[in-house]
Design a protein around this motif. Structure first.
Motif, PDB file in Angstrom:
ATOM      1  N   LYS A   2      56.826  38.457 129.392  1.00  0.00           N
ATOM      2  CA  LYS A   2      57.561  38.455 130.659  1.00  0.00           C
ATOM      3  C   LYS A   2      57.838  37.029 131.123  1.00  0.00           C
ATOM      4  O   LYS A   2      57.127  36.085 130.784  1.00  0.00           O
ATOM      5  CB  LYS A   2      56.729  39.134 131.746  1.00  0.00           C
ATOM      6  CG  LYS A   2      56.452  40.596 131.548  1.00  0.00           C
ATOM      7  CD  LYS A   2      55.803  41.137 132.821  1.00  0.00           C
ATOM      8  CE  LYS A   2      55.220  42.521 132.581  1.00  0.00           C
ATOM      9  NZ  LYS A   2      53.865  42.454 132.050  1.00  0.00           N
ATOM     10  N   ASN A  44      51.584  40.894 138.688  1.00  0.00           N
ATOM     11  CA  ASN A  44      52.915  41.273 138.215  1.00  0.00           C
ATOM     12  C   ASN A  44      53.780  41.668 139.401  1.00  0.00           C
ATOM     13  O   ASN A  44      53.303  42.329 140.327  1.00  0.00           O
ATOM     14  CB  ASN A  44      52.835  42.439 137.224  1.00  0.00           C
ATOM     15  CG  ASN A  44      52.310  41.999 135.874  1.00  0.00           C
ATOM     16  OD1 ASN A  44      52.697  40.949 135.369  1.00  0.00           O
ATOM     17  ND2 ASN A  44      51.417  42.763 135.302  1.00  0.00           N
ATOM     18  N   SER A  53      55.704  37.881 135.661  1.00  0.00           N
ATOM     19  CA  SER A  53      54.326  37.500 135.963  1.00  0.00           C
ATOM     20  C   SER A  53      54.332  36.426 137.039  1.00  0.00           C
ATOM     21  O   SER A  53      55.203  35.557 137.053  1.00  0.00           O
ATOM     22  CB  SER A  53      53.628  36.951 134.719  1.00  0.00           C
ATOM     23  OG  SER A  53      53.531  37.931 133.721  1.00  0.00           O
ATOM     24  N   GLU A 170      58.642  46.273 124.919  1.00  0.00           N
ATOM     25  CA  GLU A 170      57.788  46.703 126.014  1.00  0.00           C
ATOM     26  C   GLU A 170      57.356  48.155 125.848  1.00  0.00           C
ATOM     27  O   GLU A 170      56.411  48.609 126.466  1.00  0.00           O
ATOM     28  CB  GLU A 170      58.496  46.486 127.348  1.00  0.00           C
ATOM     29  CG  GLU A 170      58.639  45.008 127.706  1.00  0.00           C
ATOM     30  CD  GLU A 170      59.314  44.803 129.041  1.00  0.00           C
ATOM     31  OE1 GLU A 170      59.611  45.801 129.720  1.00  0.00           O
ATOM     32  OE2 GLU A 170      59.555  43.643 129.406  1.00  0.00           O
ATOM     33  N   GLU A 254      48.930  41.897 130.030  1.00  0.00           N
ATOM     34  CA  GLU A 254      50.122  42.527 129.456  1.00  0.00           C
ATOM     35  C   GLU A 254      49.793  43.578 128.394  1.00  0.00           C
ATOM     36  O   GLU A 254      50.685  44.252 127.885  1.00  0.00           O
ATOM     37  CB  GLU A 254      51.039  41.456 128.874  1.00  0.00           C
ATOM     38  CG  GLU A 254      51.576  40.513 129.936  1.00  0.00           C
ATOM     39  CD  GLU A 254      52.646  39.570 129.422  1.00  0.00           C
ATOM     40  OE1 GLU A 254      52.760  39.412 128.193  1.00  0.00           O
ATOM     41  OE2 GLU A 254      53.360  39.003 130.253  1.00  0.00           O
TER      42      GLU A 254
END
Length: 435
Positions: A2, A44, A53, A170, A254
């Protein structure tokens, strides 16, 4: 990974208030005393289906002293990690020497900088923002962390270059390998992917950064992340090790599942508990691996002893399964992925509301809540209100009547009836009158 954004500024300008508003939870400590936030804190932020982030950092000053030097070092690491810097300044009191010192740090970093002029919470202060153009940055946004003003403009600017469609990567489950230095994390990654991607050495701290690798297991793609060994904070001296620690913490954040690796040679130490705690606090699915099992002479006898040790040392996480293997020789390596998949699936398990309430009703009938000041807890309804990890919200008559021992009893009953091995559960109690 991210997009990463960090908050930088001198003490007491409102960074932590802005951080908490952006992540929508009270994670950073907010007090009027300057310099409360010392370490970097991660969160987040999601806005219009775009996620990034966010790092909160300690206040930077020009004063000398070991403590200020440490904060500057940690802030510099956060700047190195981020692609966008939110430079928070005090709109009520104006610029001072510390602001110019930070300005010089940011110019050298050559990153995108957005100046947030905080505490612009009334009409009289709106003209104060012109003073801050003197810093030399073009993006300046008036904001009030306390009164929730200016956040829409800020979020639009931060997310303008983030794609709102979900990246294919993702969707792929992320497995993060964490543990102390030299417990065999890189060897474990290599054993799983059948390639020598990570450097393997008997020297502690060989892996300095987080390394992402795709691999396929039973026709399903996964991403495995090899992280740097996580030392105790007091033993992190070099800048590069601080940076590695930062990246490891972000990798945990993550990940979908964290594999906590312990060395069979060295045994369990206190820091292993801390590392496991990082993964649980982040709400991740977890599997414990006791690696270097090839060094054990009587594995059949030792496995029982180890199981007792783990049950004793990790009493706070009895719902996590342990795998005993040797990454070096690939012995018992096949036992790991089934447990990873189980933890991954349980971490996002949807429990049917009717079945959950049946379990709660039976649990309360079997063992009613104790009375307190002639009052007794009543549970009207329970449902799963969030996932990763499962969050169970209880509608009750008075949430102040919930005792931690009774909450633990309810959790045990829920775990007895539903397969939630490998995942923490979050409990929330709301008064029936609350929305």
């Amino acid at each position: 990974m991210k997009k990463c954004v960090c908050l930088i500024g001198k003490p007491n300008v409102g960074k932590s208030t802005i951080f908490n508003k952006l992540i929508k939870e009270r994670k950073s400590i907010i007090l009027d005393e300057a310099g409360i936030t010392r370490d970097r804190i991660y969160g987040n932020v999601t806005y219009n289906n775009k996620t990034f982030s966010l790092i909160d950092t300690g206040g930077i000053t020009t004063e000398n002293g070991d403590f200020n030097t440490e904060i500057k070092m940690q802030a510099q690491l956060a700047i190195d990690e981020a692609s966008t810097i939110l430079f928070v300044v005090d709109g009520a009191n104006g610029l001072d020497q510390s602001d110019y010192f930070i300005r010089d740090m940011l110019i050298k970093a050559n990153k995108e900088v957005i100046v947030l002029v905080n505490k612009i919470d009334n009409e009289k202060r709106k003209d104060n923002i012109y003073e801050f153009y003197e810093l030399g940055f073009s993006n300046i946004i008036p904001i009030s962390g306390e009164h929730n003003l200016g956040f829409k403009e800020l979020l639009e600017l931060i997310t303008k270059d983030i794609k709102d469609d979900i990246n294919d990567e993702e969707k792929i489950p992320r497995i993060c390998i964490i543990g102390r230095p030299n417990v065999g994390k890189s060897s474990l990654v290599n054993a799983l992917i059948n390639e020598k991607r990570s450097i393997v050495s008997s020297i502690a701290g060989t892996t300095r950064d987080s390394i992402d690798t795709k691999f396929t297991y039973n026709k399903q793609e996964y991403i495995i992340v090899d992280t740097a060994g996580m030392r105790k904070k007091g033993r992190i001296y070099e800048n590069v090790e601080k940076y590695s620690y930062l990246r490891s913490m972000r990798s945990i954040d993550e990940a979908d599942v964290c594999v906590v690796v312990i060395s069979a040679e060295e045994g369990i130490i206190e820091h292993d508990k801390h590392i496991l705690g990082y993964a649980l606090d982040a709400g991740k699915g977890v599997v414990i691996v006791v690696n270097k099992w090839d060094t054990i002479t009587n594995p059949n006898e030792e496995i029982k002893i180890w199981q007792e040790k783990i049950a004793h040392e990790f009493q706070f996480a009895t719902y996590i399964n342990t795998v005993f293997l040797s990454a070096k020789n690939k012995k018992r390596i096949h036992t790991l992925m089934p447990e990873v998949i189980r933890a991954y699936e349980n971490n996002q398990k949807i429990i049917p509301t009717s079945l959950l309430n049946n379990v709660i009703t039976d649990a309360v009938s079997l063992n009613p809540p104790p009375t307190f000041k002639n009052m007794r807890l009543k549970i009207y309804f329970a449902s799963v209100t969030d996932l990763k990890p499962p969050k169970i919200t209880f509608q009750v008559n008075n949430k102040t009547l919930v005792h931690f021992s009774y909450q633990r009893y309810l959790e045990n009953k829920i775990r007895e009836n539903f397969d939630l091995v490998g995942t923490p559960i979050v409990f929330q109690f709301k008064n029936h009158s609350e929305k």
